[in-house]
Each structure stands twice: as structure tokens, then as C-alpha cells.
Design a protein around this motif. Structure first.
Motif, mmCIF file in Angstrom:
data_model
loop_
_atom_site.group_PDB
_atom_site.id
_atom_site.type_symbol
_atom_site.label_atom_id
_atom_site.label_comp_id
_atom_site.label_asym_id
_atom_site.label_seq_id
_atom_site.Cartn_x
_atom_site.Cartn_y
_atom_site.Cartn_z
ATOM 1 N N ALA A 82 0.824 -1.221 0.000
ATOM 2 C CA ALA A 82 0.000 0.000 0.000
ATOM 3 C C ALA A 82 0.858 1.270 0.000
ATOM 4 O O ALA A 82 0.457 2.302 -0.532
ATOM 5 N N TYR A 187 -1.387 -4.107 6.687
ATOM 6 C CA TYR A 187 -0.870 -3.939 5.328
ATOM 7 C C TYR A 187 -1.731 -3.008 4.492
ATOM 8 O O TYR A 187 -1.245 -2.287 3.637
ATOM 9 N N ASP A 188 -3.064 -3.014 4.748
ATOM 10 C CA ASP A 188 -3.936 -2.145 3.958
ATOM 11 C C ASP A 188 -4.753 -1.219 4.840
ATOM 12 O O ASP A 188 -5.847 -0.805 4.478
ATOM 13 N N VAL A 207 -6.474 2.804 -0.090
ATOM 14 C CA VAL A 207 -6.318 1.761 0.936
ATOM 15 C C VAL A 207 -7.678 1.371 1.506
ATOM 16 O O VAL A 207 -8.621 2.150 1.449
ATOM 17 N N ASP A 208 -7.741 0.139 2.057
ATOM 18 C CA ASP A 208 -9.008 -0.364 2.594
ATOM 19 C C ASP A 208 -9.527 0.480 3.744
ATOM 20 O O ASP A 208 -10.699 0.756 3.853
#
Ligand code: AMP
Ligand code: MG
Length: 339
Positions: A82, A187-188, A207-208
Motif C-alpha cells: 500500500a 498492510y492495507d 487503501v481499505d
């Protein structure tokens, strides 16, 4: 130390600035956010001089400025995917990412943390000088610790004359507030530790999950709380004048100010509030982007005018306004009034 040398943005002057930096000196440089107090990030003594010149607490880490991803990779590891997406979207520009550091980043830069803050600036002068030095430059804002950040050469000269070697003139900073600082919770999943020109809405496209750290909007004095971005715990950005941040609409603002009229009073309001405004005032733009660009110079101007009490009409608390609001809470030493 001698008077500060003022350099232009001509190539010969940029080379002078780079050779001062290579020899371990501190030079103030323009960036698109605010002026930075730069030193070779790999030279511990040079970085120590940055802390000394600003009077900055040693536990408040510095951002290292790079001009390429390979320069970033040389000093960081375990970089989430990301981070590359965000770099692609926002670099060069006012986004700072906190990443795990390699051993070649001196502890003094990171205040002993095992992470380092990295940014790729867009200002052509800053970029040219990083490339001439060939190393990342560690650079906090070029003000005395606690004062409003500098957005012009004159601001830098006022705070840093006699304390550093030189300053390079790059004109007025276009963004006007410091970079958005993020760290990776997963990570996200990212967390905004300091709001800036790049907003949560901008970041959400890549990003999430984007979490806004609770300290950003909190008006609770943070000495009593845990703070993940060390710089955010200090009273900061403050002029000599007392600053009070007043939230609410214009009518309420005027009623509040009417009870506090005195000789040294001044209001800092929106451009569109000015017509018929009944008290002494300055304005700081008509929307959040203009307010970001002007806020620090207006805080400095209040001191030049001998203002004792500055009542600031609070900006919007979303988008870029969130960055302005966050700086003003701290400039006000957490004196925030709801009307
Ligand atoms: P300035 O140098 O004035 O732009 O401030 C840099 C900001 O980034 C400060 O709020 C620092 O506390 C923050 N910062 C720098 N490095 C780190 C890090 N490794 N972890 C968390 N925050 C950091
Ligand atoms: Mg600063």
C-alpha cells in the motif's frame, strides 16, 4: 554565529547550499509545505545541530526527504504494498509515511524509534538540493520549536538568524501547513497521525481502511494521554499572543468577542466575515485551502501588530480544514471555546 546567508534559487547558489550540507552544516530550504531546516540525515552531528538550532526536544523525530523510491528503499524495510500505491498517487507531494527503518538511519533522526518518517517533496529547489547532496535530508520545520511554522524566507530569517548557516529562497510555500503523516496499522490499513493537505478522503481511494487518530481533533491536553506521533503532544505553532479558538457560526463568534473587547484584542476571521465586522480583525482566506496557506503567516502577523489576545474563528473540521483546525488547537494551547 554570523548572520544567516540568504541564497537565491540560481544553480550556483543551490550548489553552495548543497556543499554546505555535504560539509555537515544546517541550511533552511523551501518545500511546498513549509520551509524546512535541513541536514544530511546520515550525519549524526549535522542532525544534532538541527535539534540545537530549533531547540527541539530529542524525542520528537524528524522526517527524511528523498527524491526516489530507491532512496527510500535504501533506508527502510518491510515496506507494505500500500505504501507503493500511496507513493504512486501522492509523491512527490505533502504525504509522509512512517516505515520500519534500516540500521543506516541514525537513532538521533528517529528519537530512538525503530521507524522512520519518509517524504518525497515536490518543490524543485528541495529536490535539486537532495540530488546534489545524494543523501536524504532530515528536515523539520525551520522555526524555533513551539513557534508558528515558516512559509516565507522572512519568517525563517526572523527565527534562525545567527543559529544556522544559510537559507535558500524558494518563494512563499504553496501548501502552507506541514505534510499529512500516516503510519500503517496493517498492510492495507493506515492511520493519520497528523492531518495535512492530503485528506482522509484522498487516501481512502487507495487503501481499505483510513483511521483518523483520536489525538488529531482532541482538545484534551495530551501530556496525560498516549500519543503515537511524538510531535503532536507539544504546545506548538504558537505566537507570543494568546490564541483562543472559537467554534461556531459568525453571530455566535461576534457575541463571544463582544464580551472580550480590550486594547490588545484582535479577531482572525474568514474573508467573507469582514464586511461590517465590528471589532479589530485580520482575515485568513475564504476556504480551507487558503486558510492552510495563510494560517502561520497570520499568527506571526498578530505578533508584529502587538496583538495580545487573538480570537480565531475556527475553520471547518473536515478536508484540508482539519489540518488547519489541528494546528490551531495547539497554537491555542488547547484553549478552545464552543459557542
Ligand atoms: P516536523 O518535523 O515539524 O514536520 O514534524 C514531523 C512530525 O512527524 C512530528 O509530529 C513527528 O512526531 C512525526 N514523526 C516523525 N517520525 C516519526 C515516527 N517514526 N513515528 C511517529 N511519528 C513520527
Ligand atoms: Mg514543526
Amino acid at each position: 554565529m554570523k548572520d544567516i546567508i540568504c541564497l537565491t534559487d540560481r544553480d550556483s547558489d543551490l550548489e553552495k547550499a548543497a556543499s554546505l550540507l555535504k560539509s555537515g552544516k544546517v541550511v533552511a530550504l523551501p518545500t511546498e509545505t513549509v520551509y524546512g531546516l535541513a541536514a544530511d540525515a546520515t550525519n549524526c552531528e549535522a542532525v544534532a545541530s538541527v535539534f540545537a538550532a530549533k531547540g527541539r526536544p530529542a524525542d520528537n523525530p524528524l522526517i527524511i526527504h528523498v527524491t526516489s523510491l530507491s532512496m527510500m528503499e535504501k533506508y527502510t524495510e518491510d515496506i507494505p504494498r500500500a505504501a507503493y500505491r500511496l507513493a504512486e498517487a501522492f509523491w512527490p507531494g505533502p504525504l509522509t509515511m512512517i516505515l520500519p527503518k534500516k540500521n543506516n538511519v541514525p537513532e538521533i533522526v528517529t528519537g530512538g524509534l525503530d521507524t522512520v518518517a519518509v517524504r518525497m517533496p515536490s518543490h524543485p529547489v528541495m529536490r535539486k538540493i537532495i540530488d546534489l547532496v545524494g543523501k536524504p535530508l532530515a528536515a523539520p520545520s525551520a522555526n524555533l520549536s513551539g513557534s508558528p511554522s515558516p512559509t516565507t524566507l522572512a519568517h525563517v530569517r526572523k527565527d534562525m538568524n545567527g543559529r544556522i548557516e544559510a537559507v535558500v529562497d524558494g518563494g512563499e510555500c504553496t501548501v502552507g501547513v506541514e505534510s499529512t503523516v500516516i503510519c500503517f496499522d496493517g498492510y492495507d490499513s493506515i492511520r493519520i497521525l497528523r492531518p495535512g493537505f492530503i485528506t482522509a478522503e484522498d487516501l481512502r481511494k487507495y487503501v481499505d481502511e483510513v483511521i483518523i487518530d483520536e489525538n488529531i481533533l482532541s482538545d484534551v491536553v495530551p501530556e496525560v494521554k498516549e500519543v503515537r506521533s511524538p510531535g503532536m503532544k507539544y504546545k506548538h505553532y504558537s505566537p507570543a499572543a494568546r490564541v483562543v479558538l472559537v467554534c461556531g457560526d459568525l453571530d455566535h463568534f461576534i457575541k463571544y468577542a463582544a464580551t472580550r473587547k480590550d486594547e490588545g484584542m484582535c479577531c482572525l476571521i474568514y474573508d467573507q466575515d469582514a464586511e461590517g465586522f465590528p471589532f479589530k480583525y485580520m482575515t485568513y482566506g475564504s476556504d480551507s485551502e487558503e486558510q492552510a496557506k495563510q494560517i502561520f503567516s497570520k499568527l506571526r502577523e498578530a505578533d508584529e501588530k502587538g496583538v495580545k489576545n487573538l480570537y480565531v474563528r475556527a475553520p471547518q473540521k473536515d478536508g484540508v480544514g482539519l489540518a488547519v483546525y489541528n494546528r490551531l488547537i495547539r497554537a491555542a494551547g488547547y484553549e478552545v471555546v464552543e459557542t
